[in-house]
Design a protein around this motif. Structure first.
Motif, PDB file in Angstrom:
ATOM      1  N   GLU A  16       0.818  -1.210   0.000  1.00 51.36           N
ATOM      2  CA  GLU A  16       0.000   0.000   0.000  1.00 51.36           C
ATOM      3  C   GLU A  16       0.854   1.263   0.000  1.00 51.36           C
ATOM      4  O   GLU A  16       0.447   2.302  -0.506  1.00 51.36           O
ATOM      5  CB  GLU A  16      -0.928  -0.013   1.219  1.00 51.36           C
ATOM      6  N   THR A  45       3.736   4.131  -4.129  1.00 54.64           N
ATOM      7  CA  THR A  45       2.932   5.076  -4.902  1.00 54.64           C
ATOM      8  C   THR A  45       3.751   5.631  -6.063  1.00 54.64           C
ATOM      9  O   THR A  45       4.954   5.413  -6.153  1.00 54.64           O
ATOM     10  CB  THR A  45       2.454   6.242  -4.021  1.00 54.64           C
ATOM     11  N   TYR A  76       3.665   2.402  -9.897  1.00 51.23           N
ATOM     12  CA  TYR A  76       2.629   1.556  -9.312  1.00 51.23           C
ATOM     13  C   TYR A  76       1.213   1.960  -9.717  1.00 51.23           C
ATOM     14  O   TYR A  76       0.239   1.620  -9.034  1.00 51.23           O
ATOM     15  CB  TYR A  76       2.779   1.547  -7.786  1.00 51.23           C
ATOM     16  N   GLU A  93      -2.197  -0.253  -9.266  1.00 51.33           N
ATOM     17  CA  GLU A  93      -2.064  -1.263  -8.223  1.00 51.33           C
ATOM     18  C   GLU A  93      -3.086  -1.118  -7.100  1.00 51.33           C
ATOM     19  O   GLU A  93      -3.138  -1.933  -6.189  1.00 51.33           O
ATOM     20  CB  GLU A  93      -0.643  -1.237  -7.632  1.00 51.33           C
ATOM     21  N   GLU A  94      -3.906  -0.076  -7.176  1.00 53.34           N
ATOM     22  CA  GLU A  94      -4.917   0.121  -6.139  1.00 53.34           C
ATOM     23  C   GLU A  94      -6.175  -0.708  -6.388  1.00 53.34           C
ATOM     24  O   GLU A  94      -7.096  -0.729  -5.564  1.00 53.34           O
ATOM     25  CB  GLU A  94      -5.295   1.606  -6.047  1.00 53.34           C
ATOM     26  N   THR A 133      -8.929  -3.500  -6.502  1.00 53.07           N
ATOM     27  CA  THR A 133      -9.328  -4.597  -5.609  1.00 53.07           C
ATOM     28  C   THR A 133     -10.317  -5.531  -6.310  1.00 53.07           C
ATOM     29  O   THR A 133     -10.936  -6.372  -5.673  1.00 53.07           O
ATOM     30  CB  THR A 133      -9.966  -4.048  -4.323  1.00 53.07           C
ATOM     31  N   SER A 168      -8.320  -3.904   2.160  1.00 52.60           N
ATOM     32  CA  SER A 168      -8.037  -3.459   0.798  1.00 52.60           C
ATOM     33  C   SER A 168      -6.557  -3.602   0.480  1.00 52.60           C
ATOM     34  O   SER A 168      -6.181  -3.907  -0.656  1.00 52.60           O
ATOM     35  CB  SER A 168      -8.474  -2.006   0.615  1.00 52.60           C
ATOM     36  N   ALA A 169      -5.698  -3.412   1.489  1.00 53.27           N
ATOM     37  CA  ALA A 169      -4.261  -3.545   1.267  1.00 53.27           C
ATOM     38  C   ALA A 169      -3.905  -4.972   0.868  1.00 53.27           C
ATOM     39  O   ALA A 169      -3.141  -5.207  -0.068  1.00 53.27           O
ATOM     40  CB  ALA A 169      -3.492  -3.143   2.513  1.00 53.27           C
ATOM     41  N   ARG A 226      -5.058  -5.730  -2.715  1.00 56.24           N
ATOM     42  CA  ARG A 226      -4.197  -5.131  -3.741  1.00 56.24           C
ATOM     43  C   ARG A 226      -2.867  -5.867  -3.850  1.00 56.24           C
ATOM     44  O   ARG A 226      -2.325  -6.032  -4.940  1.00 56.24           O
ATOM     45  CB  ARG A 226      -3.950  -3.654  -3.415  1.00 56.24           C
ATOM     46  N   GLU A 227      -2.324  -6.299  -2.727  1.00 58.61           N
ATOM     47  CA  GLU A 227      -1.022  -6.958  -2.725  1.00 58.61           C
ATOM     48  C   GLU A 227      -1.049  -8.328  -3.406  1.00 58.61           C
ATOM     49  O   GLU A 227      -0.016  -8.844  -3.813  1.00 58.61           O
ATOM     50  CB  GLU A 227      -0.533  -7.138  -1.285  1.00 58.61           C
TER      51      GLU A 227
END
Length: 246
Positions: A193, A196, A200, A203-204, A206, A221-222, A225-226
Motif C-alpha cells: 500500500e 505510490t 505503481y 495497483e490500487e 481490488t 483493501s491492502a 491489492r497486494e
C-alpha cells in the motif's frame, strides 16, 4: 497468383518485413505453409495468412525490443553501481554482483532471440541515484518493479510466438530481483500500500476478472491489492524511464 510478387509488395511497404518474418519459428512457418498450399486457388485466404504472420511477428519483435531496452538500462545500472567505489556495502556486493550477471544474461538472450533486428543500446543518464546506497536501492526497486509490470504489458503481443517463452524466462527472475531489493530495503517482497507513483499506477485495484476481492475474502483493501500485480502499458513505461535516457 505470384507468391514472389506478394512478398515483393509487402517489402515495398516495409523493407524490414522479410527479416521480421524470418523470426517466426520453423514450426509456425510449417503450419503456415500448409495454409499457403491450401490457399493456392484462393488468393484472399493466402493474403490473410501472410498478413496474420507479419502482424504477429512484427508486434512480437517490437515487444521484445522494448524489453531489451529495459534490460540494457538495468544492465548498465548495476554495472555502474558495482563500479562506483564505496557505494555498495561489502555485505551486499555479492547479491548485486549476481543480479548484474543476470541482467547481462538477459541482454544476451534477448539479442540472440532478435538477431539483427535487436535495437542498439541507448545512452543512459542516472543523475544522483548513486549518491548513496539507499538512493541506489530505491531506484533499483523502481526499475525492477517497472520491468516486471512492463513484461506483463507486452505479453499479448508475444502470444502465439516462441518469443513469449523468452520473455517469461526473464520475467520471473526480474520479479525475484524486485523482491530481493525490497528485502534489502527492509520492506515486504511484494508491492504494498505504501508504494505510490507512476511505477505503481493501477495497483490500487481490488477487483480482478470481475470479482470483487473485498466481498469474496473479507480481507483488507491492502491485502487485496497486494495479491495481484497489474501490467503497465508501453506508454506508461516510457514515461517512467525516459528521464534516464540521454
Amino acid at each position: 497468383m505470384n507468391l514472389f510478387q506478394i512478398f515483393s509488395d509487402i517489402e515495398k511497404i516495409d523493407g524490414d518485413a522479410p527479416e521480421r518474418l524470418a523470426y517466426y519459428s520453423r514450426r509456425n512457418w510449417l503450419k503456415m505453409s500448409k495454409r499457403v498450399t491450401a490457399a493456392v486457388a484462393a488468393p484472399t485466404v493466402l493474403a490473410a495468412s501472410l498478413n496474420d504472420a507479419y502482424a504477429q511477428s512484427s508486434a512480437a519483435v517490437a515487444a521484445l525490443n522494448f524489453a531489451l531496452t529495459l534490460e540494457y538500462l538495468e544492465d548498465e545500472y548495476y554495472r555502474t553501481a558495482i563500479g562506483t567505489s564505496g557505494l555498495i556495502p561489502a555485505s551486499d556486493l555479492a547479491i548485486m554482483g549476481q543480479i548484474s550477471k543476470h541482467e547481462i544474461a538477459h541482454v544476451a538472450l534477448l539479442k540472440g532471440a532478435l538477431g539483427s533486428a535487436a535495437v542498439a543500446k541507448p545512452t543512459f543518464k542516472f543523475g544522483t541515484v548513486f549518491s548513496s546506497y539507499q538512493t541506489f536501492l530505491s531506484a533499483a526497486q523502481a526499475f525492477e518493479d517497472t520491468g516486471v509490470r512492463a513484461y506483463k504489458g507486452q505479453a499479448g503481443a508475444l502470444l502465439g510466438t516462441d518469443l513469449l517463452t523468452v520473455a517469461l524466462q526473464i520475467h520471473s527472475v526480474e520479479a525475484r530481483h524486485a523482491a530481493e531489493v525490497r528485502r534489502l530495503r527492509g520492506l515486504r517482497g511484494w508491492v504494498t500500500e505504501g508504494d505510490t507513483g507512476a511505477v505503481y499506477a493501477g495497483e490500487e485495484l481490488t477487483t480482478q476478472a470481475g470479482v470483487d476481492l473485498m466481498s469474496l475474502t473479507g480481507k483488507s483493501s491492502a491485502r487485496a491489492r497486494e495479491s495481484f500485480d497489474e501490467p503497465l502499458t508501453r506508454e506508461q513505461v516510457l514515461a517512467i524511464v525516459t528521464p534516464y535516457l540521454a
